[in-house]
Design an enzyme around this catalytic site. Structure first.
Site, PDB file in Angstrom:
ATOM      1  N   LEU A  88     -18.277 -15.085  31.504  1.00 20.31           N
ATOM      2  CA  LEU A  88     -16.890 -14.779  31.857  1.00 20.31           C
ATOM      3  C   LEU A  88     -15.990 -15.030  30.650  1.00 20.31           C
ATOM      4  O   LEU A  88     -16.176 -16.003  29.920  1.00 20.31           O
ATOM      5  CB  LEU A  88     -16.463 -15.643  33.035  1.00 20.31           C
ATOM      6  CG  LEU A  88     -17.206 -15.284  34.338  1.00 20.31           C
ATOM      7  CD1 LEU A  88     -17.151 -16.436  35.327  1.00 20.31           C
ATOM      8  CD2 LEU A  88     -16.630 -14.011  34.945  1.00 20.31           C
ATOM      9  N   HIS A 147     -27.198 -25.027  35.752  1.00 20.90           N
ATOM     10  CA  HIS A 147     -28.118 -24.490  34.747  1.00 20.90           C
ATOM     11  C   HIS A 147     -29.486 -25.154  34.925  1.00 20.90           C
ATOM     12  O   HIS A 147     -29.564 -26.380  35.063  1.00 20.90           O
ATOM     13  CB  HIS A 147     -27.574 -24.765  33.339  1.00 20.90           C
ATOM     14  CG  HIS A 147     -28.464 -24.231  32.269  1.00 20.90           C
ATOM     15  ND1 HIS A 147     -28.542 -22.886  31.982  1.00 20.90           N
ATOM     16  CD2 HIS A 147     -29.347 -24.839  31.439  1.00 20.90           C
ATOM     17  CE1 HIS A 147     -29.425 -22.692  31.016  1.00 20.90           C
ATOM     18  NE2 HIS A 147     -29.929 -23.859  30.670  1.00 20.90           N
ATOM     19  N   GLY A 150     -17.968 -21.501  25.727  1.00 19.52           N
ATOM     20  CA  GLY A 150     -19.296 -21.289  25.157  1.00 19.52           C
ATOM     21  C   GLY A 150     -20.332 -20.954  26.231  1.00 19.52           C
ATOM     22  O   GLY A 150     -20.014 -20.861  27.423  1.00 19.52           O
ATOM     23  N   ASP A 209     -23.053 -22.324  28.305  1.00 19.91           N
ATOM     24  CA  ASP A 209     -23.643 -23.575  28.808  1.00 19.91           C
ATOM     25  C   ASP A 209     -23.283 -24.780  27.931  1.00 19.91           C
ATOM     26  O   ASP A 209     -24.099 -25.702  27.763  1.00 19.91           O
ATOM     27  CB  ASP A 209     -25.176 -23.432  28.924  1.00 19.91           C
ATOM     28  CG  ASP A 209     -25.585 -22.313  29.866  1.00 19.91           C
ATOM     29  OD1 ASP A 209     -24.884 -22.098  30.869  1.00 19.91           O
ATOM     30  OD2 ASP A 209     -26.606 -21.646  29.587  1.00 19.91           O
TER      31      ASP A 209
END
Ligand code: GRF
Length: 214
Positions: A106, A122, A156, A158
């Site tokens: 995004l 994650h 960024g 993750d």
């Protein structure tokens, strides 16, 4: 509320969650099960997917939760698609935006709109193995322990402040599928617990530190 080095998200009574998902939606299913209990303190009020066939959309329909598909192919370019996602999410007036297996990046304009209130799950112990193939990359590297991470989303990939992690062992005979399934069991529990606590107790981010209930 902004502070010079971070921000504070206040506790929200009956927090509104919007879940973004691209896949089968087992993380969404876990949130939907949790929100049945009023004591959980948060409710999924909308589901947004970039994939018209995502299993997550079926889960939303079955649960009676409104869902929206924002497919990149329906937009002129990435910026227009990003605006489309922002508008789709805005409609639900979320307290928190939960990326639960949402496999697209995004743009900063989306994150600015919901600053500090977008969290992602994650399937690796960040900062190791970021990106779309965290499970495969951990296995290929030969780590003996991997896991899952729930973090605040920044610009960024993750890289945002880590809220919570769970370690998961890698077994000798694991392949990507078996390892991912083991991680996903831990991931669902971690996501449900972390989102619920953040909603009930608030979240303070100072630099790289993200602390629930501070
Ligand atoms: C999760 O492991 C998530 O971290 C990863 O894709 C998986 C999605 O699983 N990015 P599901 O669609 O919630 O079952």
């Amino acid at each position: 509320m902004q502070t010079p080095s971070g921000h504070l998200v206040e506790p929200a009574l009956g927090a509104r969650l919007v879940v973004l998902a691209s896949g089968g939606g087992s993380n969404l299913a876990a949130l939907l099960a949790a929100h049945e209990d009023p004591a959980y303190g948060a409710r999924v009020v909308g589901v947004v997917s970039d994939k018209p066939g995502a299993g997550a959309l079926d889960l939303a329909r079955q649960a009676g939760i409104p869902s929206v598909v924002v497919a990149p192919s329906d937009f002129a370019d990435r910026d227009a698609w990003n605006d489309g996602v922002r508008e789709a999410v805005e409609v639900f007036r979320p307290d928190w935006v939960v990326l639960a297996g949402f496999m697209r990046i995004l743009a900063p304009s989306f994150l600015d709109r919901f600053r500090g209130r977008v969290v992602n799950t994650h399937p690796a112990l960040l900062p190791s193995f970021p990106g779309a193939h965290g499970v495969r990359d951990a296995l290929a590297y030969g780590v003996r322990v991997t896991g899952c991470t729930v973090h605040v989303v920044d610009d960024g990939v993750d890289t945002g402040p880590i809220i919570a992690q769970t370690a998961v062992p890698v077994l000798d005979d694991d392949d990507e599928g078996t390892l991912h399934e083991r991680i996903k069991v831990a991931e669902r529990a971690l996501l449900v617990e972390t989102v619920g606590r953040a909603a009930r107790e608030g979240l303070r981010v100072e630099g790289r530190q993200a602390v629930v209930g501070a």
